[in-house]
Design a protein around this motif. Structure first.
Motif, PDB file in Angstrom:
ATOM      1  N   GLY A 152       0.618  -1.085  -0.063  1.00 30.79           N
ATOM      2  CA  GLY A 152       0.010   0.019  -0.075  1.00 30.79           C
ATOM      3  C   GLY A 152       0.945   1.213  -0.134  1.00 30.79           C
ATOM      4  O   GLY A 152       0.270   2.297  -0.369  1.00 30.79           O
ATOM      5  N   GLN A 153       2.237   1.194   0.220  1.00 29.74           N
ATOM      6  CA  GLN A 153       3.091   2.385   0.440  1.00 29.74           C
ATOM      7  C   GLN A 153       3.699   2.498  -0.943  1.00 29.74           C
ATOM      8  O   GLN A 153       4.319   3.664  -1.114  1.00 29.74           O
ATOM      9  N   PHE A 154       3.451   1.344  -1.610  1.00 32.20           N
ATOM     10  CA  PHE A 154       4.361   1.786  -3.149  1.00 32.20           C
ATOM     11  C   PHE A 154       3.241   1.264  -4.170  1.00 32.20           C
ATOM     12  O   PHE A 154       2.447   0.246  -3.951  1.00 32.20           O
ATOM     13  N   SER A 155       3.455   1.780  -5.437  1.00 31.79           N
ATOM     14  CA  SER A 155       2.383   1.503  -6.438  1.00 31.79           C
ATOM     15  C   SER A 155       2.842   0.391  -7.521  1.00 31.79           C
ATOM     16  O   SER A 155       1.899  -0.274  -8.001  1.00 31.79           O
ATOM     17  N   SER A 156       4.110   0.394  -7.820  1.00 32.38           N
ATOM     18  CA  SER A 156       4.590  -0.467  -8.618  1.00 32.38           C
ATOM     19  C   SER A 156       6.105  -0.734  -8.323  1.00 32.38           C
ATOM     20  O   SER A 156       6.655   0.074  -7.635  1.00 32.38           O
ATOM     21  N   VAL A 157       6.893  -1.806  -9.303  1.00 30.72           N
ATOM     22  CA  VAL A 157       8.267  -1.985  -8.951  1.00 30.72           C
ATOM     23  C   VAL A 157       8.904  -2.152 -10.392  1.00 30.72           C
ATOM     24  O   VAL A 157       8.294  -2.868 -11.074  1.00 30.72           O
ATOM     25  N   LYS A 158      10.091  -1.485 -10.483  1.00 33.09           N
ATOM     26  CA  LYS A 158      11.023  -1.840 -11.722  1.00 33.09           C
ATOM     27  C   LYS A 158      12.326  -2.669 -11.132  1.00 33.09           C
ATOM     28  O   LYS A 158      12.855  -2.082 -10.120  1.00 33.09           O
ATOM     29  N   VAL A 159      12.867  -3.329 -12.063  1.00 34.52           N
ATOM     30  CA  VAL A 159      13.923  -4.348 -11.672  1.00 34.52           C
ATOM     31  C   VAL A 159      14.968  -4.102 -12.992  1.00 34.52           C
ATOM     32  O   VAL A 159      14.626  -4.242 -13.783  1.00 34.52           O
ATOM     33  N   TYR A 160      16.060  -3.384 -12.538  1.00 37.78           N
ATOM     34  CA  TYR A 160      17.139  -2.985 -13.345  1.00 37.78           C
ATOM     35  C   TYR A 160      18.439  -3.972 -13.336  1.00 37.78           C
ATOM     36  O   TYR A 160      18.719  -4.239 -12.012  1.00 37.78           O
ATOM     37  N   SER A 161      18.843  -4.639 -14.225  1.00 35.38           N
ATOM     38  CA  SER A 161      19.793  -5.676 -14.137  1.00 35.38           C
ATOM     39  C   SER A 161      21.195  -5.009 -14.498  1.00 35.38           C
ATOM     40  O   SER A 161      21.294  -4.236 -15.453  1.00 35.38           O
ATOM     41  N   LEU A 174      25.616  -4.694  -7.506  1.00 41.06           N
ATOM     42  CA  LEU A 174      26.446  -5.513  -8.218  1.00 41.06           C
ATOM     43  C   LEU A 174      25.477  -6.134  -9.289  1.00 41.06           C
ATOM     44  O   LEU A 174      25.804  -6.270 -10.089  1.00 41.06           O
ATOM     45  N   GLY A 175      24.383  -6.711  -8.531  1.00 40.40           N
ATOM     46  CA  GLY A 175      23.464  -7.514  -9.368  1.00 40.40           C
ATOM     47  C   GLY A 175      22.151  -6.728 -10.018  1.00 40.40           C
ATOM     48  O   GLY A 175      21.660  -7.261 -10.815  1.00 40.40           O
ATOM     49  N   GLY A 176      22.054  -5.552  -9.672  1.00 38.13           N
ATOM     50  CA  GLY A 176      21.000  -4.736 -10.150  1.00 38.13           C
ATOM     51  C   GLY A 176      20.587  -3.873  -9.234  1.00 38.13           C
ATOM     52  O   GLY A 176      20.860  -3.453  -8.111  1.00 38.13           O
ATOM     53  N   THR A 177      19.379  -3.194  -9.704  1.00 39.78           N
ATOM     54  CA  THR A 177      18.723  -2.059  -8.767  1.00 39.78           C
ATOM     55  C   THR A 177      17.176  -2.457  -8.930  1.00 39.78           C
ATOM     56  O   THR A 177      16.522  -2.894  -9.818  1.00 39.78           O
ATOM     57  N   ILE A 178      16.483  -2.527  -7.617  1.00 37.59           N
ATOM     58  CA  ILE A 178      14.948  -2.733  -7.563  1.00 37.59           C
ATOM     59  C   ILE A 178      14.681  -1.432  -7.110  1.00 37.59           C
ATOM     60  O   ILE A 178      15.030  -0.760  -6.028  1.00 37.59           O
ATOM     61  N   SER A 179      13.569  -0.870  -7.983  1.00 34.81           N
ATOM     62  CA  SER A 179      13.196   0.498  -7.608  1.00 34.81           C
ATOM     63  C   SER A 179      11.468   0.481  -7.187  1.00 34.81           C
ATOM     64  O   SER A 179      10.626   0.170  -8.087  1.00 34.81           O
ATOM     65  N   TYR A 180      11.382   0.731  -6.204  1.00 27.20           N
ATOM     66  CA  TYR A 180       9.831   0.849  -5.751  1.00 27.20           C
ATOM     67  C   TYR A 180       9.296   2.189  -5.951  1.00 27.20           C
ATOM     68  O   TYR A 180       9.929   3.360  -5.491  1.00 27.20           O
ATOM     69  N   GLU A 181       8.150   2.285  -6.790  1.00 27.03           N
ATOM     70  CA  GLU A 181       7.505   3.676  -6.773  1.00 27.03           C
ATOM     71  C   GLU A 181       6.552   4.069  -5.767  1.00 27.03           C
ATOM     72  O   GLU A 181       5.583   3.199  -5.477  1.00 27.03           O
ATOM     73  N   PRO A 182       6.603   5.082  -5.157  1.00 21.83           N
ATOM     74  CA  PRO A 182       5.481   5.393  -4.214  1.00 21.83           C
ATOM     75  C   PRO A 182       4.129   5.530  -4.715  1.00 21.83           C
ATOM     76  O   PRO A 182       3.857   5.848  -5.882  1.00 21.83           O
ATOM     77  N   SER A 183       3.350   5.407  -3.697  1.00 24.15           N
ATOM     78  CA  SER A 183       1.687   5.561  -4.127  1.00 24.15           C
ATOM     79  C   SER A 183       1.523   6.937  -3.960  1.00 24.15           C
ATOM     80  O   SER A 183       2.132   7.546  -3.081  1.00 24.15           O
ATOM     81  N   LEU A 184       0.806   7.529  -5.049  1.00 22.67           N
ATOM     82  CA  LEU A 184       0.815   8.963  -5.260  1.00 22.67           C
ATOM     83  C   LEU A 184      -0.660   9.138  -5.202  1.00 22.67           C
ATOM     84  O   LEU A 184      -1.694   8.521  -5.698  1.00 22.67           O
ATOM     85  N   PRO A 185      -1.527  10.142  -4.789  1.00 20.93           N
ATOM     86  CA  PRO A 185      -2.743  10.701  -4.822  1.00 20.93           C
ATOM     87  C   PRO A 185      -3.201  10.795  -6.257  1.00 20.93           C
ATOM     88  O   PRO A 185      -2.276  11.154  -7.186  1.00 20.93           O
ATOM     89  N   THR A 186      -4.624  10.607  -6.493  1.00 18.92           N
ATOM     90  CA  THR A 186      -5.207  10.689  -7.661  1.00 18.92           C
ATOM     91  C   THR A 186      -6.201  11.904  -7.843  1.00 18.92           C
ATOM     92  O   THR A 186      -6.411  12.418  -6.846  1.00 18.92           O
TER      93      THR A 186
END
Length: 423
Positions: A152-161, A174-186
Protein backbone atom coordinates in the motif's frame (compact mmCIF):
# COMPACT_ATOMS: atom_id res chain seq x y z
CA UNK A 1 18.99 -5.66 -38.65
CA UNK A 2 16.30 -3.62 -40.42
CA UNK A 3 16.81 0.06 -40.77
CA UNK A 4 14.41 2.11 -38.71
CA UNK A 5 13.60 5.67 -39.70
CA UNK A 6 11.89 7.83 -37.12
CA UNK A 7 10.90 11.46 -37.38
CA UNK A 8 10.21 13.35 -34.17
CA UNK A 9 8.43 16.69 -34.39
CA UNK A 10 8.80 19.00 -31.37
CA UNK A 11 7.47 22.33 -32.66
CA UNK A 12 9.89 23.44 -35.40
CA UNK A 13 12.95 21.79 -33.87
CA UNK A 14 13.85 18.13 -33.48
CA UNK A 15 15.34 17.16 -30.18
CA UNK A 16 16.88 14.31 -28.31
CA UNK A 17 17.51 14.09 -24.61
CA UNK A 18 20.85 14.31 -22.87
CA UNK A 19 20.35 13.77 -19.16
CA UNK A 20 23.14 14.76 -16.84
CA UNK A 21 22.53 13.54 -13.31
CA UNK A 22 24.44 14.63 -10.26
CA UNK A 23 24.57 11.67 -7.92
CA UNK A 24 24.32 11.67 -4.15
CA UNK A 25 28.03 12.15 -3.65
CA UNK A 26 28.34 15.04 -6.10
CA UNK A 27 29.70 12.97 -9.02
CA UNK A 28 28.40 14.02 -12.42
CA UNK A 29 27.29 10.94 -14.33
CA UNK A 30 26.17 11.42 -17.96
CA UNK A 31 23.36 9.44 -19.52
CA UNK A 32 22.19 9.70 -23.13
CA UNK A 33 18.72 8.67 -24.25
CA UNK A 34 17.49 8.92 -27.85
CA UNK A 35 13.81 9.75 -27.97
CA UNK A 36 11.82 7.51 -30.27
CA UNK A 37 8.19 6.54 -30.80
CA UNK A 38 6.04 4.21 -32.84
CA UNK A 39 4.21 7.23 -34.22
CA UNK A 40 5.78 9.35 -36.90
CA UNK A 41 4.64 12.60 -35.31
CA UNK A 42 4.91 13.46 -31.59
CA UNK A 43 4.05 16.87 -30.18
CA UNK A 44 5.83 17.60 -26.90
CA UNK A 45 5.08 21.27 -26.38
CA UNK A 46 2.58 23.08 -24.17
CA UNK A 47 0.45 26.01 -25.22
CA UNK A 48 2.92 28.36 -23.53
CA UNK A 49 5.76 26.99 -25.63
CA UNK A 50 7.41 24.98 -22.82
CA UNK A 51 8.32 21.32 -23.24
CA UNK A 52 5.66 18.91 -21.95
CA UNK A 53 7.44 16.54 -19.56
CA UNK A 54 4.77 13.83 -19.86
CA UNK A 55 5.11 13.72 -23.62
CA UNK A 56 8.89 13.50 -23.31
CA UNK A 57 8.63 10.59 -20.86
CA UNK A 58 6.39 8.70 -23.28
CA UNK A 59 8.86 8.88 -26.15
CA UNK A 60 12.01 8.31 -24.08
CA UNK A 61 12.90 4.58 -24.05
CA UNK A 62 12.96 2.57 -20.84
CA UNK A 63 16.37 2.45 -19.20
CA UNK A 64 17.52 -1.13 -19.12
CA UNK A 65 14.57 -2.35 -17.07
CA UNK A 66 14.41 -6.14 -17.15
CA UNK A 67 10.81 -6.20 -16.07
CA UNK A 68 8.28 -4.35 -13.97
CA UNK A 69 5.67 -5.34 -11.41
CA UNK A 70 2.62 -3.45 -12.65
CA UNK A 71 0.34 -1.23 -10.61
CA UNK A 72 -2.47 -3.74 -11.14
CA UNK A 73 -0.41 -6.59 -9.68
CA UNK A 74 0.61 -4.53 -6.64
CA UNK A 75 -2.94 -3.26 -6.12
CA UNK A 76 -4.40 -6.77 -6.02
CA UNK A 77 -1.69 -8.24 -3.78
CA UNK A 78 -2.76 -9.25 -0.28
CA UNK A 79 -2.47 -6.31 2.18
CA UNK A 80 -0.73 -8.62 4.66
CA UNK A 81 1.91 -9.80 2.17
CA UNK A 82 5.62 -9.12 2.56
CA UNK A 83 6.49 -6.09 0.42
CA UNK A 84 9.10 -8.16 -1.45
CA UNK A 85 6.72 -11.00 -2.23
CA UNK A 86 5.52 -9.10 -5.33
CA UNK A 87 8.92 -9.84 -6.90
CA UNK A 88 8.19 -13.55 -7.21
CA UNK A 89 7.04 -13.21 -10.84
CA UNK A 90 10.18 -11.36 -11.99
CA UNK A 91 12.22 -13.61 -14.32
CA UNK A 92 15.38 -14.81 -12.57
CA UNK A 93 14.08 -13.80 -9.12
CA UNK A 94 13.76 -16.37 -6.33
CA UNK A 95 11.96 -14.86 -3.34
CA UNK A 96 12.73 -16.79 -0.17
CA UNK A 97 9.61 -17.52 1.88
CA UNK A 98 9.17 -15.47 5.01
CA UNK A 99 6.66 -14.86 7.71
CA UNK A 100 4.79 -14.06 9.72
CA UNK A 101 4.62 -10.38 8.81
CA UNK A 102 8.02 -9.43 7.40
CA UNK A 103 10.04 -11.86 9.51
CA UNK A 104 12.77 -13.52 7.46
CA UNK A 105 14.51 -16.72 8.42
CA UNK A 106 17.84 -16.03 6.71
CA UNK A 107 20.16 -13.14 5.87
CA UNK A 108 19.13 -13.37 2.20
CA UNK A 109 15.55 -12.44 1.41
CA UNK A 110 15.81 -13.25 -2.31
CA UNK A 111 18.26 -14.14 -5.04
CA UNK A 112 18.36 -12.65 -8.52
CA UNK A 113 20.39 -14.23 -11.32
CA UNK A 114 22.82 -15.62 -8.77
CA UNK A 115 23.07 -12.44 -6.66
CA UNK A 116 21.76 -12.18 -3.10
CA UNK A 117 19.48 -9.48 -1.72
CA UNK A 118 22.48 -7.82 -0.06
CA UNK A 119 24.07 -7.42 -3.51
CA UNK A 120 21.05 -5.62 -4.98
CA UNK A 121 20.34 -1.94 -4.43
CA UNK A 122 16.78 -1.36 -3.22
CA UNK A 123 15.38 2.15 -3.66
CA UNK A 124 12.12 3.86 -2.76
CA UNK A 125 11.38 6.87 -4.97
CA UNK A 126 15.06 6.84 -5.95
CA UNK A 127 16.33 6.85 -2.34
CA UNK A 128 17.96 3.82 -0.62
CA UNK A 129 15.34 2.04 1.46
CA UNK A 130 17.44 1.29 4.53
CA UNK A 131 20.99 2.53 4.40
CA UNK A 132 22.72 4.97 2.05
CA UNK A 133 25.94 2.99 2.40
CA UNK A 134 24.61 -0.57 2.43
CA UNK A 135 22.52 -2.38 -0.15
CA UNK A 136 19.61 -4.67 0.40
CA UNK A 137 16.28 -4.13 2.08
CA UNK A 138 16.63 -6.13 5.29
CA UNK A 139 17.64 -9.58 6.45
CA UNK A 140 21.36 -8.81 6.67
CA UNK A 141 23.18 -8.33 9.96
CA UNK A 142 20.57 -10.32 11.90
CA UNK A 143 17.91 -7.72 11.03
CA UNK A 144 15.27 -10.40 10.49
CA UNK A 145 12.25 -8.39 11.61
CA UNK A 146 12.32 -5.25 9.53
CA UNK A 147 9.52 -3.41 7.71
CA UNK A 148 11.03 -0.52 5.73
CA UNK A 149 8.03 -0.72 3.37
CA UNK A 150 4.61 -2.31 3.57
CA UNK A 151 1.96 -3.09 0.99
CA UNK A 152 0.00 0.00 0.00
CA UNK A 153 2.98 2.32 0.39
CA UNK A 154 4.25 1.68 -3.14
CA UNK A 155 2.40 1.45 -6.44
CA UNK A 156 4.75 -0.48 -8.74
CA UNK A 157 8.26 -1.95 -8.91
CA UNK A 158 10.94 -1.86 -11.61
CA UNK A 159 13.93 -4.20 -11.70
CA UNK A 160 17.15 -3.10 -13.41
CA UNK A 161 19.85 -5.64 -14.21
CA UNK A 162 23.55 -4.95 -13.83
CA UNK A 163 25.53 -1.96 -12.61
CA UNK A 164 24.07 1.45 -11.83
CA UNK A 165 22.54 3.85 -14.29
CA UNK A 166 22.63 7.56 -13.35
CA UNK A 167 18.85 7.74 -12.97
CA UNK A 168 18.83 4.51 -10.91
CA UNK A 169 21.64 5.04 -8.45
CA UNK A 170 22.22 2.76 -5.50
CA UNK A 171 24.80 1.18 -3.23
CA UNK A 172 25.89 -2.46 -3.62
CA UNK A 173 24.09 -2.76 -6.95
CA UNK A 174 26.43 -5.47 -8.24
CA UNK A 175 23.46 -7.56 -9.35
CA UNK A 176 21.11 -4.72 -10.21
CA UNK A 177 18.66 -2.22 -8.73
CA UNK A 178 15.10 -2.69 -7.48
CA UNK A 179 13.11 0.54 -7.64
CA UNK A 180 9.88 0.82 -5.63
CA UNK A 181 7.64 3.65 -6.86
CA UNK A 182 5.59 5.42 -4.14
CA UNK A 183 1.82 5.46 -4.04
CA UNK A 184 0.60 8.90 -5.11
CA UNK A 185 -2.76 10.68 -4.81
CA UNK A 186 -5.15 10.72 -7.74
CA UNK A 187 -7.41 13.46 -9.10
CA UNK A 188 -10.62 11.97 -7.67
CA UNK A 189 -11.67 11.67 -4.04
CA UNK A 190 -12.06 8.22 -2.54
CA UNK A 191 -12.30 6.54 0.85
CA UNK A 192 -11.30 2.90 1.21
CA UNK A 193 -11.47 0.26 3.93
CA UNK A 194 -9.71 -3.05 3.42
CA UNK A 195 -8.88 -6.23 5.25
CA UNK A 196 -7.54 -9.71 4.72
CA UNK A 197 -6.71 -12.74 6.80
CA UNK A 198 -6.15 -16.46 6.94
CA UNK A 199 -4.98 -19.38 9.08
CA UNK A 200 -2.32 -22.06 8.74
CA UNK A 201 -4.29 -25.29 9.23
CA UNK A 202 -6.21 -23.70 12.11
CA UNK A 203 -2.93 -22.63 13.76
CA UNK A 204 -1.61 -19.07 13.74
CA UNK A 205 -2.56 -16.85 10.80
CA UNK A 206 -2.12 -13.40 9.35
CA UNK A 207 -4.66 -10.58 9.57
CA UNK A 208 -4.48 -7.05 8.19
CA UNK A 209 -6.95 -4.15 8.25
CA UNK A 210 -6.41 -0.70 6.77
CA UNK A 211 -7.87 2.62 5.72
CA UNK A 212 -7.04 5.00 2.84
CA UNK A 213 -8.23 8.56 2.20
CA UNK A 214 -7.52 10.34 -1.10
CA UNK A 215 -8.44 14.02 -1.25
CA UNK A 216 -8.63 14.39 -5.02
CA UNK A 217 -7.77 17.81 -6.48
CA UNK A 218 -8.50 20.47 -3.85
CA UNK A 219 -10.15 23.51 -5.53
CA UNK A 220 -8.10 26.69 -5.45
CA UNK A 221 -4.74 25.17 -4.53
CA UNK A 222 -4.79 22.11 -6.89
CA UNK A 223 -3.24 20.14 -4.03
CA UNK A 224 -3.63 16.34 -3.98
CA UNK A 225 -3.23 14.31 -0.76
CA UNK A 226 -3.21 10.61 0.11
CA UNK A 227 -3.12 9.14 3.63
CA UNK A 228 -3.03 5.46 4.65
CA UNK A 229 -2.89 3.39 7.83
CA UNK A 230 -2.80 -0.39 8.27
CA UNK A 231 -2.35 -2.83 11.13
CA UNK A 232 -1.10 -6.40 10.75
CA UNK A 233 -1.33 -9.08 13.42
CA UNK A 234 0.50 -12.23 12.36
CA UNK A 235 0.71 -15.09 14.87
CA UNK A 236 2.84 -17.84 13.35
CA UNK A 237 2.00 -21.52 13.11
CA UNK A 238 5.02 -21.85 15.41
CA UNK A 239 4.32 -21.32 19.09
CA UNK A 240 5.50 -18.06 20.70
CA UNK A 241 6.33 -16.52 17.31
CA UNK A 242 4.41 -13.50 16.01
CA UNK A 243 4.66 -10.05 14.41
CA UNK A 244 2.52 -6.94 14.98
CA UNK A 245 3.01 -4.11 12.47
CA UNK A 246 1.61 -0.54 12.40
CA UNK A 247 2.11 1.28 9.08
CA UNK A 248 1.50 5.00 8.46
CA UNK A 249 1.82 6.70 5.07
CA UNK A 250 1.23 10.13 3.56
CA UNK A 251 1.79 11.69 0.12
CA UNK A 252 1.16 15.32 -0.88
CA UNK A 253 1.58 16.71 -4.41
CA UNK A 254 1.49 20.46 -5.03
CA UNK A 255 1.75 21.76 -8.63
CA UNK A 256 2.41 25.44 -9.34
CA UNK A 257 3.51 27.77 -12.12
CA UNK A 258 0.65 26.56 -14.35
CA UNK A 259 1.66 22.95 -13.80
CA UNK A 260 5.23 23.40 -15.04
CA UNK A 261 6.63 22.93 -11.49
CA UNK A 262 5.79 20.54 -8.70
CA UNK A 263 6.52 19.87 -5.03
CA UNK A 264 6.02 16.35 -3.66
CA UNK A 265 6.25 15.12 -0.06
CA UNK A 266 6.39 11.41 0.80
CA UNK A 267 6.44 10.31 4.45
CA UNK A 268 6.09 6.88 6.05
CA UNK A 269 6.50 5.35 9.49
CA UNK A 270 6.42 1.61 10.14
CA UNK A 271 6.62 0.08 13.62
CA UNK A 272 7.01 -3.64 14.25
CA UNK A 273 7.00 -5.75 17.42
CA UNK A 274 7.99 -9.35 16.86
CA UNK A 275 9.09 -12.61 18.47
CA UNK A 276 11.51 -14.40 16.18
CA UNK A 277 11.84 -18.20 15.96
CA UNK A 278 14.75 -19.96 17.66
CA UNK A 279 16.81 -22.84 16.34
CA UNK A 280 15.27 -26.11 17.49
CA UNK A 281 16.92 -29.54 17.22
CA UNK A 282 15.17 -32.12 15.04
CA UNK A 283 14.76 -34.37 18.04
CA UNK A 284 12.48 -31.80 19.67
CA UNK A 285 10.51 -31.34 16.45
CA UNK A 286 10.09 -35.09 16.16
CA UNK A 287 8.81 -35.22 19.72
CA UNK A 288 6.56 -32.11 19.84
CA UNK A 289 5.74 -31.39 16.19
CA UNK A 290 6.84 -28.82 13.57
CA UNK A 291 5.18 -25.93 15.44
CA UNK A 292 7.37 -26.42 18.51
CA UNK A 293 9.27 -23.48 19.98
CA UNK A 294 10.72 -23.42 23.51
CA UNK A 295 8.57 -21.83 26.25
CA UNK A 296 9.26 -18.14 26.83
CA UNK A 297 10.73 -18.84 30.26
CA UNK A 298 13.37 -21.04 28.55
CA UNK A 299 14.39 -19.02 25.48
CA UNK A 300 13.06 -16.28 23.19
CA UNK A 301 14.15 -13.50 20.82
CA UNK A 302 12.10 -10.29 21.01
CA UNK A 303 12.52 -7.58 18.37
CA UNK A 304 11.30 -3.98 18.10
CA UNK A 305 11.94 -2.12 14.85
CA UNK A 306 10.85 1.16 13.33
CA UNK A 307 11.40 2.78 9.95
CA UNK A 308 11.02 6.47 9.06
CA UNK A 309 11.38 7.73 5.50
CA UNK A 310 10.70 11.36 4.48
CA UNK A 311 11.36 12.53 0.91
CA UNK A 312 10.76 16.07 -0.36
CA UNK A 313 10.99 16.34 -4.15
CA UNK A 314 10.98 19.35 -6.47
CA UNK A 315 10.99 19.49 -10.25
CA UNK A 316 10.49 22.35 -12.66
CA UNK A 317 10.58 22.92 -16.41
CA UNK A 318 12.77 26.03 -16.37
CA UNK A 319 12.38 26.70 -20.08
CA UNK A 320 12.00 24.76 -23.31
CA UNK A 321 15.59 23.55 -23.01
CA UNK A 322 16.02 22.71 -19.29
CA UNK A 323 14.35 20.50 -16.67
CA UNK A 324 15.63 20.66 -13.06
CA UNK A 325 14.95 18.15 -10.25
CA UNK A 326 16.13 17.54 -6.70
CA UNK A 327 15.21 15.36 -3.73
CA UNK A 328 15.90 15.93 -0.04
CA UNK A 329 15.51 12.88 2.20
CA UNK A 330 15.71 11.92 5.86
CA UNK A 331 15.74 8.29 7.00
CA UNK A 332 15.82 6.52 10.34
CA UNK A 333 15.93 2.75 10.72
CA UNK A 334 16.06 1.32 14.26
CA UNK A 335 16.31 -2.35 15.21
CA UNK A 336 16.51 -3.54 18.82
CA UNK A 337 16.61 -7.28 19.47
CA UNK A 338 16.89 -8.89 22.90
CA UNK A 339 17.50 -12.63 23.14
CA UNK A 340 17.06 -14.57 26.37
CA UNK A 341 18.10 -18.00 27.56
CA UNK A 342 17.32 -19.19 31.07
CA UNK A 343 20.62 -20.03 32.76
CA UNK A 344 18.88 -22.73 34.80
CA UNK A 345 18.87 -24.90 31.68
CA UNK A 346 22.51 -24.29 30.78
CA UNK A 347 24.91 -27.23 30.68
CA UNK A 348 28.60 -26.11 30.63
CA UNK A 349 29.56 -29.37 28.93
CA UNK A 350 27.72 -28.25 25.80
CA UNK A 351 28.90 -24.71 25.08
CA UNK A 352 26.39 -22.57 23.27
CA UNK A 353 23.31 -24.57 24.20
CA UNK A 354 20.74 -24.60 26.93
CA UNK A 355 19.11 -27.91 27.83
CA UNK A 356 15.35 -28.31 28.05
CA UNK A 357 13.92 -31.71 29.01
CA UNK A 358 17.13 -33.37 27.93
CA UNK A 359 17.32 -31.75 24.50
CA UNK A 360 19.47 -28.80 23.34
CA UNK A 361 17.92 -25.52 22.26
CA UNK A 362 19.95 -22.96 20.26
CA UNK A 363 20.78 -19.87 22.34
CA UNK A 364 22.92 -16.79 22.58
CA UNK A 365 24.17 -17.79 26.01
CA UNK A 366 27.88 -16.94 26.40
CA UNK A 367 29.43 -18.20 29.66
CA UNK A 368 32.37 -15.80 29.85
CA UNK A 369 34.11 -15.76 33.22
CA UNK A 370 35.57 -12.35 32.37
CA UNK A 371 34.32 -11.28 28.90
CA UNK A 372 36.41 -8.64 27.11
CA UNK A 373 35.00 -5.12 26.93
CA UNK A 374 34.52 -5.60 23.18
CA UNK A 375 31.62 -7.94 24.02
CA UNK A 376 30.37 -6.56 27.33
CA UNK A 377 30.94 -3.35 29.24
CA UNK A 378 30.57 -5.08 32.61
CA UNK A 379 31.86 -8.03 34.62
CA UNK A 380 29.03 -10.62 34.79
CA UNK A 381 30.56 -12.49 37.73
CA UNK A 382 30.88 -9.37 39.88
CA UNK A 383 27.38 -8.10 39.07
CA UNK A 384 25.37 -11.31 38.80
CA UNK A 385 27.28 -13.88 40.82
CA UNK A 386 28.18 -16.13 37.91
CA UNK A 387 29.12 -15.80 34.25
CA UNK A 388 26.07 -17.78 33.13
CA UNK A 389 23.62 -15.60 35.05
CA UNK A 390 25.33 -12.49 33.71
CA UNK A 391 25.20 -13.48 30.04
CA UNK A 392 21.76 -15.03 29.63
CA UNK A 393 20.57 -11.87 27.82
CA UNK A 394 21.93 -10.73 24.46
CA UNK A 395 21.06 -7.27 23.13
CA UNK A 396 21.59 -6.37 19.45
CA UNK A 397 21.02 -2.73 18.43
CA UNK A 398 21.21 -1.35 14.90
CA UNK A 399 20.38 2.35 14.46
CA UNK A 400 20.78 3.94 11.01
CA UNK A 401 20.25 7.65 10.41
CA UNK A 402 20.67 9.07 6.91
CA UNK A 403 19.98 12.35 5.17
CA UNK A 404 21.01 13.87 1.88
CA UNK A 405 19.88 15.27 -1.46
CA UNK A 406 19.85 14.13 -5.09
CA UNK A 407 19.99 16.97 -7.64
CA UNK A 408 19.76 16.53 -11.42
CA UNK A 409 19.29 18.61 -14.54
CA UNK A 410 18.17 17.59 -18.02
CA UNK A 411 18.92 19.50 -21.22
CA UNK A 412 16.82 19.31 -24.39
CA UNK A 413 19.25 19.97 -27.23
CA UNK A 414 18.11 20.90 -30.76
CA UNK A 415 19.16 18.45 -33.50
CA UNK A 416 18.67 18.56 -37.29
CA UNK A 417 15.11 18.46 -38.63
CA UNK A 418 15.36 14.92 -39.98
CA UNK A 419 17.06 12.57 -37.49
CA UNK A 420 17.72 8.98 -38.56
CA UNK A 421 19.46 6.04 -36.93
CA UNK A 422 19.94 2.36 -37.59
CA UNK A 423 18.63 -0.19 -35.09
Amino acid sequence: MDKVHKEINMSTLRRHIIAVTSALYGIALPSVALAQTASSQVTAQTASGAVDLKAISKIAPAEKAVTAVSKKTVKHAAPSANFQSVLKDVPGMNVISSGPGNLSATDNEFTYQGFTSAQMASNFDGVPIINTFRGGAGGTGDDHAFTPLSMGQFSSVKVYSGANQPSQNGINSLGGTISYEPSLPTSRFYFDLNGSGGKYNNIGGEYTSGISINSGIIPGTKTEMLFKYSYTHAPSFQRNVYADINSYYGAIVQPYDHGLSQLKLIALYNNEQARQPSLVPLSLLDRFGSSYQPPLNVAYSATHTQAVNIILSWKSILNRYMLAKTKFFVEQQDDNRTSFTNSAYYDPNHYGYAFYQGYPVGTDLEPYAAPPTANNLYNPVALFGSAVNGTQYHNYIDNIHSFGFLPSITFFIPVPRHFKWVA
